[in-house]
Design an enzyme around this catalytic site. Structure first.
Site, short mmCIF file in Angstrom:
data_model
loop_
_atom_site.label_atom_id
_atom_site.label_comp_id
_atom_site.label_asym_id
_atom_site.label_seq_id
_atom_site.Cartn_x
_atom_site.Cartn_y
_atom_site.Cartn_z
N THR A 241 0.82 -1.21 0.00
CA THR A 241 0.00 0.00 0.00
C THR A 241 0.85 1.25 0.00
O THR A 241 0.57 2.22 -0.71
CB THR A 241 -0.91 0.01 1.25
OG1 THR A 241 -1.64 -1.22 1.29
CG2 THR A 241 -1.90 1.16 1.19
N LYS B 2 6.84 0.33 -2.80
CA LYS B 2 7.15 -0.58 -3.90
C LYS B 2 8.61 -0.98 -3.73
O LYS B 2 9.44 -0.16 -3.35
CB LYS B 2 6.93 0.13 -5.23
CG LYS B 2 7.10 -0.75 -6.45
CD LYS B 2 6.83 0.03 -7.75
CE LYS B 2 5.35 0.22 -7.96
NZ LYS B 2 5.05 0.77 -9.30
N ASP C 174 4.21 -7.77 12.11
CA ASP C 174 3.56 -8.28 10.89
C ASP C 174 4.34 -9.49 10.35
O ASP C 174 4.56 -9.61 9.15
CB ASP C 174 3.49 -7.17 9.84
CG ASP C 174 2.56 -7.52 8.68
OD1 ASP C 174 1.64 -8.35 8.90
OD2 ASP C 174 2.73 -6.98 7.58
#
Length: 441
Positions: free
Chosen positions: A24, A27, A137
């Site tokens: 999101t 890149k 995460d």
């Protein structure tokens, strides 16, 4: 050989190549240091998005901490740069693919092998926690393997890209892939990063040993309930020691969940355990980080785009092939990771048409530009829409190599897609036997 024109991009001293990951806020592209020839991963953040979401200070703090961390099982952060519109984070490039791919290709692991990876994971997680850095995460996409088969955790310390600190001072997140996430994270009432990481490590260990997830359900609410209750079944082939350790880690109560220090004392964990020996260097120069976040004009790097012919030569073909074995380039049944290659007969435009014809019935929208294609699945999977990038390279006038890589979405879905795609292209695949015939002429 007909050479097509391709735009080459350069950021400072780095020559920028293909996209190898996409999220999101960021890149990730493959790049090469033009001075040393060293390959790196270039994470690109949009400054406007960072400022809009008020993440600048947290990212600056976490990047500064990560620059100090030099652990053999953590992807190293080399330097940070910025242009007028973007922030560039230069990271170690890891070549062995995702740990998850190993499970997909080889199935569940034997306990000794799984234990070795888990030992590396826990030592790295504990090391980063001791320096105030949390992952929050941990999932298969962030567990990579180097060329020696050692674990490398990526995105450690860059959690500000997906996490928000609210007025209560606790971390909050909206999670798109809840299978590896602790119950307290799903409840979104705030949580401690260290105990949340520990839960994710437990799920990873379970997957390594079982070959499947401890908590899974096609219905999201049912999945949330399973995770919150902490109820799961261990497969019968697990040893008693492994079962006990997993149960202690997958405790839905973060207050009583086992800590890394307690894991280090666990009998199953301690078997053949050799903590890594490494030099802790004091790289305390933070000038590049300060310059990036102070918008210092004199430290801004330039982005250049230059037209030059792109030709794939023998050295490039060999360097793209695992183990310097060219047979992998001509074998559609090859094992593969987040990216793979297939060699096809015919002209480039003909191949593009055939890929488009194969992808659309599978539910993919197709965008084409300069012999590159972006395929996006209109139906969202477990981890959102699967995005696949393809690029065509000319090997000979009627022989092209197509690089197929996952830029976004679930790795397992990508594996399934690639198998269907290669089956659809079966008529134009240049096989290993054809290579041998050509070589024998």
């Amino acid at each position: 050989m007909n050479r097509r024109q391709q735009v080459k991009r350069r950021v400072g001293k780095y020559e920028v190549g293909r996209t190898i990951g996409e999220g999101t806020f960021a890149k990730v592209k493959f790049a090469r240091n033009s001075e040393t020839g060293e390959p790196v991963a270039l994470k690109i953040l949009d400054k406007e998005k960072v400022l809009k979401h008020k993440m600048a200070e947290q990212i600056r703090r976490e990047i500064a901490t990560m620059k100090l961390i030099k652990h053999p099982n953590v992807v190293q952060l080399y330097e940070v740069m910025a242009s007028k519109t973007k922030i560039f984070i230069i990271l170690e490039y890891v070549t062995g693919g995702e740990l998850f791919d190993k499970i997909v290709n080889d199935g569940r692991m034997k306990e000794d092998e799984a234990r070795r990876y888990f030992q590396q994971l826990i030592h790295a997680v504990d090391y980063c926690h001791s320096r105030g850095v949390y992952h929050r995460d941990l999932k298969p996409e962030n567990l990579l393997l180097d060329s020696y088969g050692n674990l490398k955790i990526s995105d450690f310390g860059l959690s500000a890209l997906s996490q928000q600190v609210r007025d209560d001072g606790l971390l909050h997140t909206s999670c798109g892939t809840p299978n590896y996430v602790a119950p307290e994270v799903l409840n979104d009432r705030g949580y401690d990063g260290a105990t949340a990481d520990m839960w994710s490590c437990g799920v990873v260990l379970y997957v390594l040993l079982a070959g499947y997830l401890p908590f899974d359900d096609s219905n999201l609410m049912n999945l949330y309930k399973k995770i919150s209750s902490g109820e799961f079944n261990c497969p019968p082939w697990l040893s008693l020691g492994a079962m006990k350790l997993i149960t202690r880690i997958l405790d839905p109560n973060p207050m009583t969940r086992v800590t890394p220090q307690e894991v280090f004392e666990d009998e199953w964990f301690k078997k053949d355990y050799k903590p890594p020996v490494f030099e802790e260097r004091d790289d305390s120069n933070m000038d590049d980080i300060d310059a990036v976040f102070k918008d210092s004009e004199e430290h801004l790097v330039t982005e250049k785009r230059e037209e030059q012919p792109a030709a794939i030569n023998a050295f490039e073909i060999i360097s793209m092939s695992r183990g310097l074995n060219l047979e992998n380039l001509f074998d559609p049944e090859q094992e593969f990771k987040r990216e793979t290659r297939i060699t096809l007969r015919g002209g480039a435009n003909e191949i593009i048409e055939k890929i488009e014809e194969a992808a659309k019935p599978l539910g993919f929208d197709v965008q084409k530009k300069n012999y590159k294609m972006r395929l996006e699945n209109v139906k969202a999977g477990r981890k959102g829409n699967l995005n696949v990038a393809t690029e065509i390279f000319q090997v000979a006038p009627s022989l092209h190599m197509v690089q197929v890589s996952k830029s976004k979405g679930d790795t397992l879905e990508f594996h399934k897609f690639y198998k269907k795609l290669s089956n659809s292209l079966e008529q134009v695949v240049w096989t290993n036997n054809e290579v041998k015939k050509e070589t024998a002429k």
